[in-house]
Each structure stands twice: as C-alpha cells, then as structure tokens.
Design a protein around this motif. Structure first.
Motif, mmCIF file in Angstrom:
data_model
loop_
_atom_site.group_PDB
_atom_site.id
_atom_site.type_symbol
_atom_site.label_atom_id
_atom_site.label_comp_id
_atom_site.label_asym_id
_atom_site.label_seq_id
_atom_site.Cartn_x
_atom_site.Cartn_y
_atom_site.Cartn_z
ATOM 1 N N LEU A 74 0.835 -1.198 0.000
ATOM 2 C CA LEU A 74 0.000 0.000 0.000
ATOM 3 C C LEU A 74 0.872 1.252 0.000
ATOM 4 N N ARG A 87 0.514 5.886 -0.324
ATOM 5 C CA ARG A 87 -0.326 7.082 -0.311
ATOM 6 C C ARG A 87 0.259 8.098 -1.283
ATOM 7 N N HIS A 113 -0.021 12.294 -2.938
ATOM 8 C CA HIS A 113 -0.043 13.659 -2.382
ATOM 9 C C HIS A 113 -1.397 14.096 -1.865
ATOM 10 N N GLY A 127 -3.633 12.222 -0.384
ATOM 11 C CA GLY A 127 -4.077 11.383 0.724
ATOM 12 C C GLY A 127 -4.709 10.064 0.314
ATOM 13 N N LYS A 128 -4.980 9.883 -0.977
ATOM 14 C CA LYS A 128 -5.599 8.635 -1.432
ATOM 15 C C LYS A 128 -4.606 7.479 -1.303
ATOM 16 N N ILE A 129 -5.150 6.309 -0.969
ATOM 17 C CA ILE A 129 -4.317 5.125 -0.743
ATOM 18 C C ILE A 129 -4.560 4.115 -1.858
ATOM 19 N N GLU A 188 -7.101 1.775 -6.326
ATOM 20 C CA GLU A 188 -7.455 2.696 -5.248
ATOM 21 C C GLU A 188 -8.237 1.902 -4.205
ATOM 22 N N SER A 233 -10.105 2.600 -1.552
ATOM 23 C CA SER A 233 -11.466 2.970 -1.134
ATOM 24 C C SER A 233 -12.521 2.715 -2.200
ATOM 25 N N VAL A 286 5.598 8.771 -3.974
ATOM 26 C CA VAL A 286 4.560 8.262 -3.078
ATOM 27 C C VAL A 286 5.152 8.020 -1.689
ATOM 28 N N GLU A 287 4.258 7.789 -0.749
ATOM 29 C CA GLU A 287 4.665 7.408 0.609
ATOM 30 C C GLU A 287 4.262 5.953 0.819
ATOM 31 N N LEU A 295 3.233 2.774 2.802
ATOM 32 C CA LEU A 295 2.564 2.591 4.084
ATOM 33 C C LEU A 295 2.993 1.264 4.726
#
Length: 199
Positions: free
Chosen positions: A157, A159, A161, A163-165, A180, A182, A195-196, A198
């Motif tokens: 996973l 994230r 910029h 905030g979407k994961i 995505e 969600s 990206v970050e 998780l």
C-alpha cells in the motif's frame, strides 16, 4: 530580474534566459508549488504573456520548465494560435530554444546525454521521460519518506499527495497498474511518481 533568476536557475543560464524573457515580453511569476504542473503559460485578455513556474523546483528543472513555457509563446507567435499546444511546432521550438543550454557550464555532465536524448523529441512533460525525471529528482530537496512507485513492492500500500491510498499491481509496459483502496478503481502510475509507502 537577473538577481531573481539567479536564485532559481544555474548561473550560466541567467543572462541568456533574461534575453529570452525580454525578447518575448514575458511577465514571469514564481509561485508556490502546484502538484499537477511545474509551470504554465497563457496570454491574458490585455495581451500580456504570463508565465508561472513553481518556486519549489530544483534549478535544472526550473530552467527546463521556464524554457518549455517560453516555447509555447514562441511557437504561437511563429506558427499561429491554432497549433496543438505540444504538437510538432512546439517540439521544434522547444528543442531550438533549449539546445543552447545543454552544455556542461549549465547542466552536470551525467545529465547531458539524457537531455540530448529527450530533446530529440521532447514530451509535453519531462516527467513522462522516467529516466530524465529520476535523474533530475536527485537535485530536489529531500522530503521525509518519499519513494517512487518502482520502489514499492508488489501488493504493498502507498499514499499519494492528495491522501488517497492505493495497492500496487503489475507493470503494464512502462506504467504500473494500481488499485485505489477505497473505490476499487484501477489507475496507471508512471514509475517515477512520488509516493509514501505505508506499513
């Protein structure tokens, strides 16, 4: 103006860039970062040529972005306003304006062959040239836990910029298919997208 330019572009590019700005009558505005674009050109209702460039860009990407936007203005003036924004006329103009800057006094030696290759057929954004984009990013100021899509393990996973994961999927030719979390919708990401990751 040259004092301002000297803060944002390589030293040996300041004088020739200032000449381009004067020649084309550009009103340059340096703005806070916009995630979706590095720069922008438009001609306002009063006929002024306005170019904005993100202040957060490193000096090499700032120079490329500024010349990219000046190329829009120059191409419209030479070929008319009915040309495609990133069509053949713009590519020719951008290449011709950029070539004098592709030299070792301005860019580090290891970027020169990447720039030469890119400007044979420049893209609408240097970000779509993953090799050049990653080479330019090494000059960015480092931010926390930023990684690139190609570094994210398959199925992990991450994230973006806004905030979407997303969950990383398979590579399709050059880009990665990611879901995505969600919504279950699939999106394609360039390998050099920041990206970050998780836990």
């Amino acid at each position: 103006m040259t004092d301002v330019l000297a803060k944002y572009i390589p030293e040996h590019a300041v004088a020739p860039v200032f000449e381009l700005i004067k020649h084309y009558g550009v009103h340059l505005k340096i703005v806070n970062e916009r995630v979706t674009r590095h720069g922008d050109y438009h001609r306002d209702a009063s006929g002024y040529h306005r170019i904005t460039v993100n202040a957060s860009l490193n000096k090499y990407r700032f120079l490329i972005t500024l010349v990219h936007e000046i190329a829009h203005l120059a191409a419209f003036e030479k070929f008319g306003r009915n040309i495609k924004p990133h069509g053949d006329e713009w590519k020719l103009t951008f290449r011709n304006l950029m070539v004098p800057f592709i030299r070792p006094e301005i860019f580090p030696n290891h970027l020169l062959p990447l720039l030469a290759r890119h400007f044979r057929n420049p893209k609408a954004s240097s970000d779509t040239d993953a090799t050049l984009s990653l080479a330019l990013k090494q000059f960015d100021e480092k931010e926390g836990d930023k990684h690139y899509i190609f570094q994210v393990p398959y199925g992990a996973l991450f994230r973006i910029h806004n905030g979407k994961i997303f969950k990383k999927g398979a590579q399709r030719v050059k880009r990665f298919e990611c879901e995505e979390v969600s919504t279950g919708r699939m999106f394609l990401f360039n390998p050099n997208a920041e990206v970050e990751i998780l836990p």
